[in-house]
Enzyme design. Structure first.
Site, mmCIF file in Angstrom:
data_model
loop_
_atom_site.group_PDB
_atom_site.id
_atom_site.type_symbol
_atom_site.label_atom_id
_atom_site.label_comp_id
_atom_site.label_asym_id
_atom_site.label_seq_id
_atom_site.Cartn_x
_atom_site.Cartn_y
_atom_site.Cartn_z
ATOM 1 N N CYS A 86 45.660 38.371 56.514
ATOM 2 C CA CYS A 86 45.801 37.562 55.327
ATOM 3 C C CYS A 86 44.372 36.851 54.884
ATOM 4 O O CYS A 86 44.249 36.584 53.907
ATOM 5 C CB CYS A 86 46.784 36.533 55.539
ATOM 6 N N LYS A 89 62.050 33.758 64.701
ATOM 7 C CA LYS A 89 62.452 35.206 64.295
ATOM 8 C C LYS A 89 60.983 36.126 63.950
ATOM 9 O O LYS A 89 60.593 36.023 63.067
ATOM 10 C CB LYS A 89 63.380 35.100 63.124
ATOM 11 N N GLU A 131 48.005 42.670 46.462
ATOM 12 C CA GLU A 131 47.498 42.662 47.667
ATOM 13 C C GLU A 131 47.674 43.991 48.307
ATOM 14 O O GLU A 131 48.772 44.631 48.584
ATOM 15 C CB GLU A 131 48.201 41.688 48.607
ATOM 16 N N SER A 133 54.761 37.590 53.455
ATOM 17 C CA SER A 133 54.276 38.239 51.919
ATOM 18 C C SER A 133 54.617 37.322 51.009
ATOM 19 O O SER A 133 55.585 36.360 51.282
ATOM 20 C CB SER A 133 54.750 39.633 51.478
ATOM 21 N N PHE A 187 54.133 40.788 60.700
ATOM 22 C CA PHE A 187 53.689 41.802 61.713
ATOM 23 C C PHE A 187 52.223 41.585 62.090
ATOM 24 O O PHE A 187 51.829 42.367 63.232
ATOM 25 C CB PHE A 187 53.951 43.303 61.256
ATOM 26 N N GLU A 218 60.023 42.455 62.812
ATOM 27 C CA GLU A 218 60.777 43.450 63.674
ATOM 28 C C GLU A 218 59.896 44.678 63.833
ATOM 29 O O GLU A 218 60.405 45.670 64.637
ATOM 30 C CB GLU A 218 62.161 43.743 62.724
ATOM 31 N N ARG A 219 58.726 44.754 63.276
ATOM 32 C CA ARG A 219 58.058 45.904 63.249
ATOM 33 C C ARG A 219 57.009 45.851 64.677
ATOM 34 O O ARG A 219 56.747 46.938 65.178
ATOM 35 C CB ARG A 219 56.903 45.951 62.310
HETATM 36 P P1 NAD Z 1 56.912 40.290 55.205
HETATM 37 O O1 NAD Z 1 57.001 39.377 53.956
HETATM 38 O O2 NAD Z 1 57.437 41.488 54.966
HETATM 39 O O3 NAD Z 1 57.701 39.782 56.404
HETATM 40 C C1 NAD Z 1 57.612 38.480 57.183
HETATM 41 C C2 NAD Z 1 58.625 38.005 57.621
HETATM 42 O O4 NAD Z 1 59.959 37.937 56.724
HETATM 43 C C3 NAD Z 1 59.310 38.969 58.882
HETATM 44 O O5 NAD Z 1 59.769 38.415 59.859
HETATM 45 C C4 NAD Z 1 60.341 39.698 58.062
HETATM 46 O O6 NAD Z 1 61.381 40.385 59.209
HETATM 47 C C5 NAD Z 1 60.879 38.951 57.055
HETATM 48 N N1 NAD Z 1 61.326 39.563 55.867
HETATM 49 C C6 NAD Z 1 60.895 40.643 55.182
HETATM 50 N N2 NAD Z 1 61.752 40.830 54.204
HETATM 51 C C7 NAD Z 1 62.679 39.972 54.288
HETATM 52 C C8 NAD Z 1 63.516 39.636 53.106
HETATM 53 N N3 NAD Z 1 63.868 40.517 52.125
HETATM 54 N N4 NAD Z 1 64.470 38.650 53.301
HETATM 55 C C9 NAD Z 1 64.235 37.709 54.291
HETATM 56 N N5 NAD Z 1 63.285 37.901 55.245
HETATM 57 C C10 NAD Z 1 62.344 39.079 55.084
HETATM 58 O O7 NAD Z 1 55.313 40.616 55.783
HETATM 59 P P2 NAD Z 1 54.563 41.231 56.731
HETATM 60 O O8 NAD Z 1 54.513 42.748 55.916
HETATM 61 O O9 NAD Z 1 55.241 41.361 58.065
HETATM 62 O O10 NAD Z 1 53.122 40.690 56.936
HETATM 63 C C11 NAD Z 1 52.236 40.953 55.844
HETATM 64 C C12 NAD Z 1 52.094 39.778 54.813
HETATM 65 O O11 NAD Z 1 52.052 38.402 55.501
HETATM 66 C C13 NAD Z 1 50.875 39.720 54.098
HETATM 67 O O12 NAD Z 1 51.231 39.662 52.504
HETATM 68 C C14 NAD Z 1 49.861 38.921 54.530
HETATM 69 O O13 NAD Z 1 48.966 38.420 53.692
HETATM 70 C C15 NAD Z 1 50.783 37.941 54.952
HETATM 71 N N6 NAD Z 1 50.408 36.822 55.798
HETATM 72 C C16 NAD Z 1 50.221 35.771 55.291
HETATM 73 C C17 NAD Z 1 49.300 34.757 56.428
HETATM 74 C C18 NAD Z 1 48.928 33.503 55.820
HETATM 75 O O14 NAD Z 1 48.684 32.698 56.720
HETATM 76 N N7 NAD Z 1 48.982 33.099 54.635
HETATM 77 C C19 NAD Z 1 49.053 35.253 57.402
HETATM 78 C C20 NAD Z 1 49.740 36.546 58.139
HETATM 79 C C21 NAD Z 1 50.133 37.407 57.059
#
Ligand code: NAD
Length: 495
Positions: free
Chosen positions: A281, A173, A380, A226, A149, A176-177
């Protein structure tokens, strides 16, 4: 209420699952729209569309791909303000931040405009007598991108330009937020002239992700999110035989040595910790103050925090906006109390900041005397909370970074060139900044952390992005003996 639908085969595909997710305006706390959550059927339709488009797209000339990429680049630039408005409306980040996000995305499109050069193979003449060997890089097929997101436009643009320029077709994909900005970017992609199916967008949650991770026609998965989900995506998709790069969470340390320019370090810490409400991140979440730097640094950060203007992202005076959801805001606020209970000193308590309305706002917080065993250090937080760990020596600071389970970015602030150079070698992280708090590499280098910040072998975008989205093929050719040629070459065979 508007329903944000999928975008498949160059047009809107209505959600058929009967499931939807609310999309909020975080600045007001009101629901602004809902997004349809795909079931297996819709994911399959998107993959089938990309599969059908692949055969023609992979054979489209580099010249034609480059031309389309230039048109896309120009449209994204021309519509930067509108993309940024959508980012602010659903994510909450301030407009200047949102424009910065679009600019970083544009860099990746510009990089992919050079695909003709990037895809040059290698060649050896006369590997054996009359035998040449060359290597080409070919596309993988249909590849999927699953994005978080916090950068709803930029992270898809870390993936899509390189993937499609290399000849793949792409299923996105997005989170969704905040799905409107990536959806709009997809519309611009087709306005640029790309054929239907080269990019498809399906909105969804775990159901859609799980289908992509196991779908037999998906060749590779590029994920950002994450750490627990990155680990899961990596395990599930590699078990299905796919190539995977899965970027996870972070806890980025900024080391400040006693000789550092304290004003520069404090300015950097404040912008890197609280920019985009800490939902980056590459945000600095831990300042490691070495020796005598601690007291003046904490004072200088506090002075700057007091002046920071927090408000709706569309207010031109606001420097920090709200958090993504009410639940996330409350979770972040919970860490301030937890840190206090575990023995940290709360220098600035963001829970005391007052805001009008029901937006998901939280003030900025600074916790001093944090130690590695506290939850505020271990987890985090992903919000506007900066921890200060006091360290007696450079060595202790480097060991702290090495002991942390994440390894996205690390920065050092010092005037000493020798110490800075040593830190480049010592820092146990994938991206390092020297007097630069957020060392996100430019598009012609690659982005990726170490340890719990990345699962897989290859980093995102840049040269490693091109490698990730292609497979190498080595071709060995034996040429006919010139002696057999109908043309008299005037030389002995294969001399
Ligand atoms: P998230 O892991 O909750 O979601 C990421 C994606 O995974 C979304 O598209 C979501 O729909 C999907 N998802 C969520 N739960 C899932 C599940 N149980 N099974 C399958 N798919 C699922 O992350 P977020 O809250 O959207 O984003 C923030 C996180 O992303 C933070 O931890 C941040 O550090 C990380 N991030 C990392 C980088 C990097 O380059 N390393 C860059 C941006 C964000």
């Amino acid at each position: 209420m508007e329903t944000i639908n999928h975008y498949v085969n160059g047009t809107t595909l209505e959600c058929r699952s009967g499931r939807a997710h609310p999309v909020y305006n975080p600045a007001t706390g009101e629901q602004a729209a809902e997004v349809g959550l795909a079931g297996v059927e819709e994911v399959d339709a998107a993959v089938a569309s990309s599969r059908a488009a692949f055969e023609e797209w992979r054979h489209t000339s580099l010249a034609a791909r480059t031309k389309l990429m230039h048109s896309f680049r120009n449209l994204v630039e021309a519509n930067a303000a509108e993309i940024a408005e959508r980012l602010t409306a659903e994510h909450g980040k301030v407009h200047a931040d949102a424009l910065g996000e679009v600019a970083r995305g544009l860099e990746n499109i510009e990089y992919a405009c050079g695909i003709a050069d990037l895809l040059k193979g290698s060649f050896n003449s006369q590997a054996a007598t009359g035998v040449d060997v060359h290597t080409v890089r070919q596309p993988l097929g249909v590849v999927a991108g699953i994005t978080p997101f916090n950068f709803p436009a930029m992270v898809p643009l870390w993936m899509i330009p390189n993937a499609v320029a290399c000849g793949n077709t792409f299923v996105l994909k997005p989170s969704e937020r905040d799905p409107s900005a990536p959806r709009f970017v997809a519309e611009l992609f087709f306005e640029a002239g790309f054929p239907p199916g080269v990019l498809n967008v399906v909105n969804g949650d775990k159901v859609a992700v799980d289908r992509l991770l196991t779908h037999p026609d998906i060749a590779a998965v590029s994920f950002v999110g994450s750490t627990p989900i990155a680990r899961y995506v990596h395990e599930a998709a590699t078990a299905s035989g796919k190539r995977v790069q899965a970027l996870g969470g972070a806890k980025n340390h900024m080391v400040v040595l006693p000789d550092a320019d304290i004003d520069l370090a404090a300015d950097s810490a404040v912008s890197a910790a609280y920019g985009s409400a800490g939902e980056r991140c590459m945000a600095v979440s831990v300042v490691v103050a070495v020796g005598d730097s601690a007291d003046p640094l904490v004072d200088a950060i506090k002075v700057r925090m007091d002046k920071l203007r927090i408000g709706p992202g569309d207010d031109p005076d606001a420097e920090m906006g709200p958090l993504i959801t009410r639940e996330h805001r409350d979770r972040v606020a919970g860490y301030i109390g937890a840190g206090e209970a575990e023995g940290a000193t709360v220098v600035v308590d963001g829970r005391h900041a007052a805001f009008d309305g029901d937006g998901f706002f939280l003030g900025v917080s600074l916790l001093d005397h944090v130690t590695a065993d506290m939850s505020v250090y271990r987890d985090e937080i992903f919000g506007p909370v900066l921890c200060v760990v006091r360290s007696d020596s450079y060595r202790e600071a480097v060991d702290l970074i090495a002991g942390n389970p994440w390894g996205n970015g690390a920065a050092i602030f010092t005037r000493d060139g020798g110490a800075a150079r040593q830190f480049q070698l010592d820092a146990d992280a994938g991206m390092v900044g020297i007097n630069v708090p957020i060392p996100v590499p430019v598009a012609y280098h690659s982005f990726g952390g170490w340890k719990g910040s990345l699962f897989g072998d290859m980093h995102m975008y840049g040269p490693e992005g091109v490698r990730f989205f292609t497979k190498a093929k080595a071709i060995t050719t034996r040429w006919p003996d010139p002696a057999d040629s109908t043309v008299d070459l005037g030389f002995p065979r294969n001399r």
